[in-house]
Design an enzyme around this catalytic site. Structure first.
Site, mmCIF file in Angstrom:
data_model
loop_
_atom_site.group_PDB
_atom_site.id
_atom_site.type_symbol
_atom_site.label_atom_id
_atom_site.label_comp_id
_atom_site.label_asym_id
_atom_site.label_seq_id
_atom_site.Cartn_x
_atom_site.Cartn_y
_atom_site.Cartn_z
ATOM 1 N N MET A 33 55.179 55.972 105.891
ATOM 2 C CA MET A 33 55.133 55.292 107.186
ATOM 3 C C MET A 33 56.194 55.885 108.098
ATOM 4 O O MET A 33 57.315 56.158 107.664
ATOM 5 C CB MET A 33 55.390 53.793 107.016
ATOM 6 C CG MET A 33 54.503 53.114 106.000
ATOM 7 S SD MET A 33 54.833 51.340 105.959
ATOM 8 C CE MET A 33 54.019 50.888 104.417
ATOM 9 N N MET A 64 50.420 56.571 106.841
ATOM 10 C CA MET A 64 50.370 55.642 107.975
ATOM 11 C C MET A 64 51.291 56.209 109.049
ATOM 12 O O MET A 64 52.385 55.698 109.306
ATOM 13 C CB MET A 64 50.783 54.241 107.526
ATOM 14 C CG MET A 64 49.722 53.565 106.676
ATOM 15 S SD MET A 64 50.215 51.963 106.015
ATOM 16 C CE MET A 64 50.876 52.492 104.427
ATOM 17 N N GLY A 138 51.405 48.393 107.184
ATOM 18 C CA GLY A 138 52.798 48.454 107.594
ATOM 19 C C GLY A 138 53.771 47.783 106.657
ATOM 20 O O GLY A 138 54.887 48.259 106.482
ATOM 21 N N PHE A 139 53.365 46.682 106.021
ATOM 22 C CA PHE A 139 54.272 45.963 105.145
ATOM 23 C C PHE A 139 53.528 45.454 103.917
ATOM 24 O O PHE A 139 52.352 45.082 104.002
ATOM 25 C CB PHE A 139 54.915 44.772 105.869
ATOM 26 C CG PHE A 139 55.865 45.163 106.959
ATOM 27 C CD1 PHE A 139 57.193 45.443 106.678
ATOM 28 C CD2 PHE A 139 55.423 45.293 108.270
ATOM 29 C CE1 PHE A 139 58.075 45.822 107.686
ATOM 30 C CE2 PHE A 139 56.296 45.673 109.283
ATOM 31 C CZ PHE A 139 57.616 45.938 108.983
ATOM 32 N N GLY A 140 54.209 45.414 102.773
ATOM 33 C CA GLY A 140 53.630 44.857 101.561
ATOM 34 C C GLY A 140 53.736 43.340 101.545
ATOM 35 O O GLY A 140 54.457 42.734 102.341
ATOM 36 N N GLY A 141 53.008 42.725 100.607
ATOM 37 C CA GLY A 141 53.117 41.293 100.391
ATOM 38 C C GLY A 141 52.327 40.426 101.346
ATOM 39 O O GLY A 141 52.510 39.203 101.382
ATOM 40 N N ASP A 171 43.302 48.235 99.811
ATOM 41 C CA ASP A 171 44.762 48.140 99.869
ATOM 42 C C ASP A 171 45.119 46.907 100.692
ATOM 43 O O ASP A 171 44.761 46.816 101.866
ATOM 44 C CB ASP A 171 45.345 49.396 100.518
ATOM 45 C CG ASP A 171 46.870 49.428 100.490
ATOM 46 O OD1 ASP A 171 47.471 48.464 99.974
ATOM 47 O OD2 ASP A 171 47.437 50.411 100.981
ATOM 48 N N GLY A 173 47.000 42.855 99.500
ATOM 49 C CA GLY A 173 46.824 41.544 98.892
ATOM 50 C C GLY A 173 46.079 41.530 97.579
ATOM 51 O O GLY A 173 45.540 40.492 97.178
ATOM 52 N N GLY A 193 50.659 46.317 94.812
ATOM 53 C CA GLY A 193 52.097 46.533 94.862
ATOM 54 C C GLY A 193 52.874 45.422 94.207
ATOM 55 O O GLY A 193 53.285 45.517 93.047
#
Length: 219
Positions: A33, A64, A138-141, A171, A173, A193
């Site tokens: 990223m 990304m 952009g962000f995990g979780g 990709d 959740g 992840g």
């Protein structure tokens, strides 16, 4: 059914250790990223090149970033098994895919939740994988977006009709309670992840997720 742990949830200070703790995975998902195409900033070409040298499984790079037309092939040259670029960021997606294949990598195109699936359908003859994002990149979780399943159904029907060897990756959740939904809709390659890296036994979680996907696809 392929499981791809995302090192976005790993400990970057102990990255080689955390990569080896998911050695039962089929491929390793590495998010690049740039802080522009997405608001987060992770790692770049030198780190990815080193990961390719030490990882016991093939490397699946997810770019990304802005200007993949310039950068994507450099990740293939660094040793990536598969390189994914975003349709939304590429000036000439077809040319990017062709250059990746010419460099010896699998070419993959990703689409964000708001991008129509037709954009990926137009490239099925040029790519080896389509990545459907089930969160905003952009962000995990983040929470899983179940409303993206119609894209998998459309893509699976098109891939099966063409007879092409195109993987369908998800990709965002992915965990025990969501992986079956995607497998039933036609997905076959699953990025996870936090579900893996927050587990006590990471390899056991890789195997459990693969088993759940395989059972869902059979049912």
């Amino acid at each position: 059914m392929r499981i791809a742990p995302s090192i976005l949830s790993a400990d970057f200070a102990n990255l080689e250790r955390d990569i080896r703790e998911v050695s039962d995975a089929d491929i390793l998902h590495v998010d690049v990223m740039d802080g522009h195409f997405v608001p987060n900033l992770t790692l770049g070409l030198p780190v990815v090149a080193r990961i390719c040298q030490v990882a016991p499984m093939p490397i699946d790079v997810h770019l990304m970033i802005e200007d993949p037309d310039r950068w994507a092939v450099q990740y293939a040259d660094a040793g990536a098994f598969s390189v994914t670029f975003h349709y939304e960021a590429a000036t000439n997606p077809r040319q990017v895919a062709r250059e990746l294949r010419a460099a010896g990598a699998r070419a993959s195109v990703a689409i964000k939740p708001g991008t129509p699936v037709e954009r990926a359908l137009d490239l099925l003859d040029e790519v080896d994988m389509v990545l459907v994002m089930t969160v905003e990149p952009g962000f995990g979780g983040q929470a899983f977006m179940a409303d993206q399943m119609s894209k998998f159904e459309t893509l699976r029907a098109a891939v099966d009709a063409s007879g092409a060897d195109v993987w369908l990756q998800v990709d965002g959740g992915i965990a025990r309670d969501t992986i079956g939904t995607v497998a039933k809709a036609g997905g076959d390659t699953f990025v996870a992840g936090s579900a893996i890296y927050h587990a006590h036994d990471r390899n056991a979680e890789v195997r459990a997720l693969r088993d759940l996907a395989e059972r869902a696809a059979r049912d």
